[in-house]
Design a protein around this motif. Structure first.
Motif, PDB file in Angstrom:
ATOM      1  N   VAL A 112      54.474 124.549  45.341  1.00 43.22           N
ATOM      2  CA  VAL A 112      53.320 123.656  45.251  1.00 43.22           C
ATOM      3  C   VAL A 112      53.561 122.573  44.203  1.00 43.22           C
ATOM      4  N   VAL A 113      54.115 122.937  43.050  1.00 41.21           N
ATOM      5  CA  VAL A 113      54.415 121.944  42.006  1.00 41.21           C
ATOM      6  C   VAL A 113      55.429 120.924  42.533  1.00 41.21           C
ATOM      7  N   HIS A 114      56.408 121.371  43.288  1.00 45.38           N
ATOM      8  CA  HIS A 114      57.400 120.477  43.899  1.00 45.38           C
ATOM      9  C   HIS A 114      56.705 119.448  44.790  1.00 45.38           C
ATOM     10  N   SER A 115      55.788 119.911  45.608  1.00 46.87           N
ATOM     11  CA  SER A 115      55.072 119.017  46.516  1.00 46.87           C
ATOM     12  C   SER A 115      54.136 118.071  45.759  1.00 46.87           C
ATOM     13  N   VAL A 116      53.421 118.583  44.757  1.00 46.20           N
ATOM     14  CA  VAL A 116      52.511 117.738  43.977  1.00 46.20           C
ATOM     15  C   VAL A 116      53.290 116.675  43.199  1.00 46.20           C
ATOM     16  N   LEU A 117      54.435 117.052  42.635  1.00 47.85           N
ATOM     17  CA  LEU A 117      55.269 116.064  41.942  1.00 47.85           C
ATOM     18  C   LEU A 117      55.774 114.992  42.905  1.00 47.85           C
ATOM     19  N   PHE A 118      56.100 115.395  44.125  1.00 48.12           N
ATOM     20  CA  PHE A 118      56.523 114.423  45.130  1.00 48.12           C
ATOM     21  C   PHE A 118      55.422 113.405  45.384  1.00 48.12           C
ATOM     22  N   TRP A 119      54.200 113.879  45.611  1.00 47.84           N
ATOM     23  CA  TRP A 119      53.092 112.965  45.903  1.00 47.84           C
ATOM     24  C   TRP A 119      52.711 112.143  44.684  1.00 47.84           C
ATOM     25  N   ALA A 120      52.689 112.746  43.506  1.00 47.52           N
ATOM     26  CA  ALA A 120      52.374 112.005  42.282  1.00 47.52           C
ATOM     27  C   ALA A 120      53.445 110.939  42.023  1.00 47.52           C
ATOM     28  N   GLY A 121      54.688 111.288  42.241  1.00 45.96           N
ATOM     29  CA  GLY A 121      55.772 110.329  42.076  1.00 45.96           C
ATOM     30  C   GLY A 121      55.673 109.176  43.053  1.00 45.96           C
ATOM     31  N   ASN A 122      55.257 109.461  44.277  1.00 56.30           N
ATOM     32  CA  ASN A 122      55.095 108.392  45.264  1.00 56.30           C
ATOM     33  C   ASN A 122      53.940 107.469  44.924  1.00 56.30           C
ATOM     34  N   VAL A 123      52.899 108.012  44.322  1.00 57.73           N
ATOM     35  CA  VAL A 123      51.764 107.177  43.931  1.00 57.73           C
ATOM     36  C   VAL A 123      52.154 106.265  42.779  1.00 57.73           C
ATOM     37  N   ILE A 124      52.895 106.799  41.814  1.00 55.91           N
ATOM     38  CA  ILE A 124      53.225 106.039  40.613  1.00 55.91           C
ATOM     39  C   ILE A 124      54.469 105.173  40.787  1.00 55.91           C
ATOM     40  N   LEU A 125      55.520 105.735  41.340  1.00 57.69           N
ATOM     41  CA  LEU A 125      56.827 105.055  41.407  1.00 57.69           C
ATOM     42  C   LEU A 125      57.309 104.839  42.839  1.00 57.69           C
ATOM     43  N   THR A 126      56.463 104.477  43.729  1.00 57.11           N
ATOM     44  CA  THR A 126      56.681 104.504  45.170  1.00 57.11           C
ATOM     45  C   THR A 126      58.140 104.544  45.627  1.00 57.11           C
ATOM     46  N   PRO A 127      58.939 103.505  45.528  1.00 54.83           N
ATOM     47  CA  PRO A 127      60.278 103.616  46.112  1.00 54.83           C
ATOM     48  C   PRO A 127      61.271 104.368  45.237  1.00 54.83           C
ATOM     49  N   LEU A 128      61.020 104.420  43.950  1.00 58.65           N
ATOM     50  CA  LEU A 128      62.006 104.990  43.042  1.00 58.65           C
ATOM     51  C   LEU A 128      62.224 106.485  43.245  1.00 58.65           C
ATOM     52  N   VAL A 129      61.209 107.186  43.721  1.00 55.53           N
ATOM     53  CA  VAL A 129      61.334 108.626  43.928  1.00 55.53           C
ATOM     54  C   VAL A 129      62.464 108.919  44.916  1.00 55.53           C
ATOM     55  N   LEU A 130      62.499 108.173  45.988  1.00 56.98           N
ATOM     56  CA  LEU A 130      63.524 108.407  47.000  1.00 56.98           C
ATOM     57  C   LEU A 130      64.818 107.661  46.701  1.00 56.98           C
ATOM     58  N   LEU A 131      64.735 106.566  45.985  1.00 58.31           N
ATOM     59  CA  LEU A 131      65.949 105.822  45.638  1.00 58.31           C
ATOM     60  C   LEU A 131      66.839 106.602  44.678  1.00 58.31           C
ATOM     61  N   VAL A 132      66.254 107.484  43.916  1.00 62.59           N
ATOM     62  CA  VAL A 132      67.033 108.306  42.991  1.00 62.59           C
ATOM     63  C   VAL A 132      68.073 109.115  43.762  1.00 62.59           C
ATOM     64  N   SER A 133      67.741 109.521  44.980  1.00 65.18           N
ATOM     65  CA  SER A 133      68.670 110.348  45.768  1.00 65.18           C
ATOM     66  C   SER A 133      69.940 109.594  46.158  1.00 65.18           C
ATOM     67  N   LEU A 134      69.906 108.271  46.102  1.00 68.84           N
ATOM     68  CA  LEU A 134      71.105 107.495  46.413  1.00 68.84           C
ATOM     69  C   LEU A 134      72.130 107.560  45.289  1.00 68.84           C
ATOM     70  N   PHE A 135      71.683 107.849  44.071  1.00 68.65           N
ATOM     71  CA  PHE A 135      72.561 107.837  42.913  1.00 68.65           C
ATOM     72  C   PHE A 135      72.749 109.201  42.259  1.00 68.65           C
ATOM     73  N   ALA A 136      71.849 110.128  42.510  1.00 70.16           N
ATOM     74  CA  ALA A 136      71.913 111.441  41.867  1.00 70.16           C
ATOM     75  C   ALA A 136      72.941 112.333  42.560  1.00 70.16           C
ATOM     76  N   ASP A 137      73.439 113.300  41.803  1.00 68.47           N
ATOM     77  CA  ASP A 137      74.356 114.259  42.401  1.00 68.47           C
ATOM     78  C   ASP A 137      73.590 115.146  43.378  1.00 68.47           C
ATOM     79  N   ARG A 138      74.251 115.601  44.391  1.00 69.24           N
ATOM     80  CA  ARG A 138      73.698 116.484  45.407  1.00 69.24           C
ATOM     81  C   ARG A 138      72.499 115.892  46.145  1.00 69.24           C
TER      82      ARG A 138
END
Length: 156
Positions: A112-138
């Motif tokens: 649940v915390v994983h999902s809430v952080l996803f939604w909170a991150g999308n509200v605050i940092l809209t594209p950056l949440v998913l853009l991190v996956s382009l540069f992060a390991d794994r």
């Protein structure tokens, strides 16, 4: 730990194998779409229940409509992602699962915390949440980095 040798390299866990992350980003997006179609369908019977509850309480029960979709989504995440499969129905269909980097199982609260952080991150940092996956390991997203989790292929 089960250590094995692959192409002269010692692989200690499934999460250390780079092949466990092939196509994960695309599979995550498709799993998200499937899961929220399921949440939308699950909301219908609960909405009918809240409607009749509102009639019985002379309209007071209708205030539950304001939290209905998030409540159904949280129950869905708790019961699927927090289960022994460590995957929602959409994730199972796409062949991915959520793992902790320390090797312990994902519990309902972490899911649940994983999902809430996803939604909170999308509200605050809209594209950056998913853009991190382009540069992060794994191919980890921002909420994965915060919780020490990783999404990997369950078939590898």
């Amino acid at each position: 730990m089960n250590a094995r040798v692959l192409d002269g390299e010692i692989i200690t866990t499934r999460l250390d194998d780079i092949r466990a992350y092939d196509g994960v980003r695309t599979r995550r997006v498709l799993a998200f779409i499937i899961d929220y179609c399921i949440v939308a369908l699950l909301t219908i019977p609960f909405a009918i229940l809240v409607f009749f509850l509102g009639i019985l309480t002379l309209g007071l029960g209708w205030m539950l409509f304001s939290v209905l979709v998030p409540a159904v989504a949280i129950l869905y995440i708790w019961n699927t992602l927090g289960s022994t499969d460590q995957a929602t129905t959409g994730m199972k269909m796409m062949g991915i699962r959520l793992d902790r980097l320390d090797g312990t199982r994902i519990d309902g609260l972490t899911a649940v915390v994983h999902s809430v952080l996803f939604w909170a991150g999308n509200v605050i940092l809209t594209p950056l949440v998913l853009l991190v996956s382009l540069f992060a390991d794994r191919k980890r997203t921002l909420h994965d980095l915060l919780l020490g989790t990783v999404v990997s292929r369950s078939d590898r």
